[in-house]
Design a protein around this motif. Structure first.
Motif, PDB file in Angstrom:
ATOM      1  N   TYR A  18      58.853  11.016 -39.829  1.00  0.00           N
ATOM      2  CA  TYR A  18      60.245  11.143 -39.410  1.00  0.00           C
ATOM      3  C   TYR A  18      60.353  11.183 -37.889  1.00  0.00           C
ATOM      4  O   TYR A  18      59.364  11.375 -37.179  1.00  0.00           O
ATOM      5  CB  TYR A  18      60.874  12.421 -39.993  1.00  0.00           C
ATOM      6  N   GLY A  19      61.564  11.015 -37.405  1.00  0.00           N
ATOM      7  CA  GLY A  19      61.870  11.215 -35.996  1.00  0.00           C
ATOM      8  C   GLY A  19      62.400  12.625 -35.825  1.00  0.00           C
ATOM      9  O   GLY A  19      63.191  13.105 -36.645  1.00  0.00           O
ATOM     10  N   ASP A  20      61.953  13.295 -34.779  1.00  0.00           N
ATOM     11  CA  ASP A  20      62.397  14.656 -34.499  1.00  0.00           C
ATOM     12  C   ASP A  20      63.390  14.612 -33.343  1.00  0.00           C
ATOM     13  O   ASP A  20      63.019  14.323 -32.213  1.00  0.00           O
ATOM     14  CB  ASP A  20      61.191  15.527 -34.135  1.00  0.00           C
ATOM     15  N   GLU A  21      64.645  14.843 -33.646  1.00  0.00           N
ATOM     16  CA  GLU A  21      65.696  14.809 -32.622  1.00  0.00           C
ATOM     17  C   GLU A  21      66.352  16.179 -32.552  1.00  0.00           C
ATOM     18  O   GLU A  21      67.133  16.552 -33.423  1.00  0.00           O
ATOM     19  CB  GLU A  21      66.725  13.727 -32.955  1.00  0.00           C
ATOM     20  N   ARG A  22      65.976  16.927 -31.519  1.00  0.00           N
ATOM     21  CA  ARG A  22      66.516  18.288 -31.303  1.00  0.00           C
ATOM     22  C   ARG A  22      66.366  19.173 -32.537  1.00  0.00           C
ATOM     23  O   ARG A  22      67.299  19.844 -32.966  1.00  0.00           O
ATOM     24  CB  ARG A  22      67.971  18.213 -30.861  1.00  0.00           C
ATOM     25  N   GLY A  23      65.195  19.125 -33.132  1.00  0.00           N
ATOM     26  CA  GLY A  23      64.908  19.973 -34.279  1.00  0.00           C
ATOM     27  C   GLY A  23      65.373  19.438 -35.613  1.00  0.00           C
ATOM     28  O   GLY A  23      65.121  20.035 -36.654  1.00  0.00           O
ATOM     29  N   GLU A  24      66.026  18.292 -35.616  1.00  0.00           N
ATOM     30  CA  GLU A  24      66.508  17.685 -36.852  1.00  0.00           C
ATOM     31  C   GLU A  24      65.628  16.495 -37.216  1.00  0.00           C
ATOM     32  O   GLU A  24      65.322  15.656 -36.368  1.00  0.00           O
ATOM     33  CB  GLU A  24      67.964  17.230 -36.679  1.00  0.00           C
ATOM     34  N   ARG A  25      65.229  16.426 -38.486  1.00  0.00           N
ATOM     35  CA  ARG A  25      64.405  15.314 -38.962  1.00  0.00           C
ATOM     36  C   ARG A  25      65.307  14.131 -39.307  1.00  0.00           C
ATOM     37  O   ARG A  25      66.153  14.220 -40.186  1.00  0.00           O
ATOM     38  CB  ARG A  25      63.597  15.728 -40.179  1.00  0.00           C
ATOM     39  N   LEU A  26      65.081  13.004 -38.625  1.00  0.00           N
ATOM     40  CA  LEU A  26      65.875  11.796 -38.846  1.00  0.00           C
ATOM     41  C   LEU A  26      65.012  10.697 -39.446  1.00  0.00           C
ATOM     42  O   LEU A  26      63.823  10.608 -39.166  1.00  0.00           O
ATOM     43  CB  LEU A  26      66.471  11.326 -37.520  1.00  0.00           C
ATOM     44  N   SER A  27      65.635   9.834 -40.229  1.00  0.00           N
ATOM     45  CA  SER A  27      64.966   8.677 -40.842  1.00  0.00           C
ATOM     46  C   SER A  27      63.705   9.088 -41.600  1.00  0.00           C
ATOM     47  O   SER A  27      62.635   8.539 -41.388  1.00  0.00           O
ATOM     48  CB  SER A  27      64.625   7.631 -39.782  1.00  0.00           C
ATOM     49  N   LEU A  28      63.833  10.053 -42.453  1.00  0.00           N
ATOM     50  CA  LEU A  28      62.705  10.610 -43.188  1.00  0.00           C
ATOM     51  C   LEU A  28      62.120   9.600 -44.170  1.00  0.00           C
ATOM     52  O   LEU A  28      62.829   8.978 -44.952  1.00  0.00           O
ATOM     53  CB  LEU A  28      63.154  11.866 -43.936  1.00  0.00           C
ATOM     54  N   TYR A  29      60.801   9.448 -44.096  1.00  0.00           N
ATOM     55  CA  TYR A  29      60.051   8.640 -45.055  1.00  0.00           C
ATOM     56  C   TYR A  29      59.064   9.600 -45.719  1.00  0.00           C
ATOM     57  O   TYR A  29      58.377  10.352 -45.036  1.00  0.00           O
ATOM     58  CB  TYR A  29      59.299   7.511 -44.349  1.00  0.00           C
ATOM     59  N   LYS A  30      58.989   9.563 -47.032  1.00  0.00           N
ATOM     60  CA  LYS A  30      58.044  10.440 -47.717  1.00  0.00           C
ATOM     61  C   LYS A  30      57.385   9.711 -48.872  1.00  0.00           C
ATOM     62  O   LYS A  30      57.981   8.815 -49.480  1.00  0.00           O
ATOM     63  CB  LYS A  30      58.716  11.720 -48.190  1.00  0.00           C
ATOM     64  N   THR A  31      56.156  10.094 -49.134  1.00  0.00           N
ATOM     65  CA  THR A  31      55.393   9.498 -50.224  1.00  0.00           C
ATOM     66  C   THR A  31      54.299  10.476 -50.655  1.00  0.00           C
ATOM     67  O   THR A  31      53.752  11.198 -49.820  1.00  0.00           O
ATOM     68  CB  THR A  31      54.765   8.152 -49.802  1.00  0.00           C
ATOM     69  N   PRO A  32      53.957  10.476 -51.918  1.00  0.00           N
ATOM     70  CA  PRO A  32      52.840  11.307 -52.374  1.00  0.00           C
ATOM     71  C   PRO A  32      51.480  10.624 -52.161  1.00  0.00           C
ATOM     72  O   PRO A  32      50.436  11.248 -52.291  1.00  0.00           O
ATOM     73  CB  PRO A  32      53.124  11.502 -53.865  1.00  0.00           C
TER      74      PRO A  32
END
Length: 159
Positions: free
Chosen positions: A49-63
């Motif tokens: 993810y992108g970290d913008e001022r403590g907020e996670r943006l454009s989250l990608y997740k996978t197991p």
């Protein structure tokens, strides 16, 4: 949990070092500047993810760790591909139209990204080449762009 995530981060950093990939990836937080970050947890698995001022943006997740590695190195290589394209941009070239592949600056960035990925894993390079060819064809009148592995370039194939 944090120890496992840190070990994954260090493993990725080691792979990047082996293949001379600029490692612009942060563990958990970049300090809030929108940089690429990674983490892991039991529920979501691997996170990018992108970290913008403590907020996670454009989250990608996978197991799946292998899928995660591909995504990480695709992002890192693409960043390097963009830098390469900017350094080698032909400022005198004027793009003729939307179908002018030579005038599409993304072409050079994508080619460099694929070249970098191929040094790590040829399957990653093939996967990226398919994705980028689809992207380059998206707004073209003729959907004829493909990646030629013999020349390591995108070409507009004439049918």
């Amino acid at each position: 949990m944090t120890e496992y995530a840190q070990s994954i981060y260090l493993q990725l950093k080691s792979i990047a070092s082996l293949y001379d990939i600029d490692f612009h990836l942060y563990f958990k937080s970049s300090g809030g500047f929108g940089e690429l970050c990674m983490d892991w947890n039991d529920v979501d698995g691997y996170l990018l993810y992108g970290d913008e001022r403590g907020e996670r943006l454009s989250l990608y997740k996978t197991p799946d760790f292998d899928t995660f590695k591909y995504e990480v190195f695709l992002h890192l290589a693409f960043r390097m591909g963009l830098e390469y394209e900017l350094k080698h941009r032909d400022l005198a070239y004027i793009r003729k139209n939307e179908d002018d592949l030579q005038g599409d600056t993304r072409k050079i960035a994508f080619e460099e990204t694929i070249r970098l990925l191929a040094t790590i894993d040829t399957d990653w390079a093939r996967k990226a080449a398919i994705h980028y060819a689809e992207y380059l064809n998206m707004w073209r009148t003729e959907k004829n762009v493909r990646y030629d592995f013999d020349t390591a370039t995108f070409i507009a194939k004439q049918f």
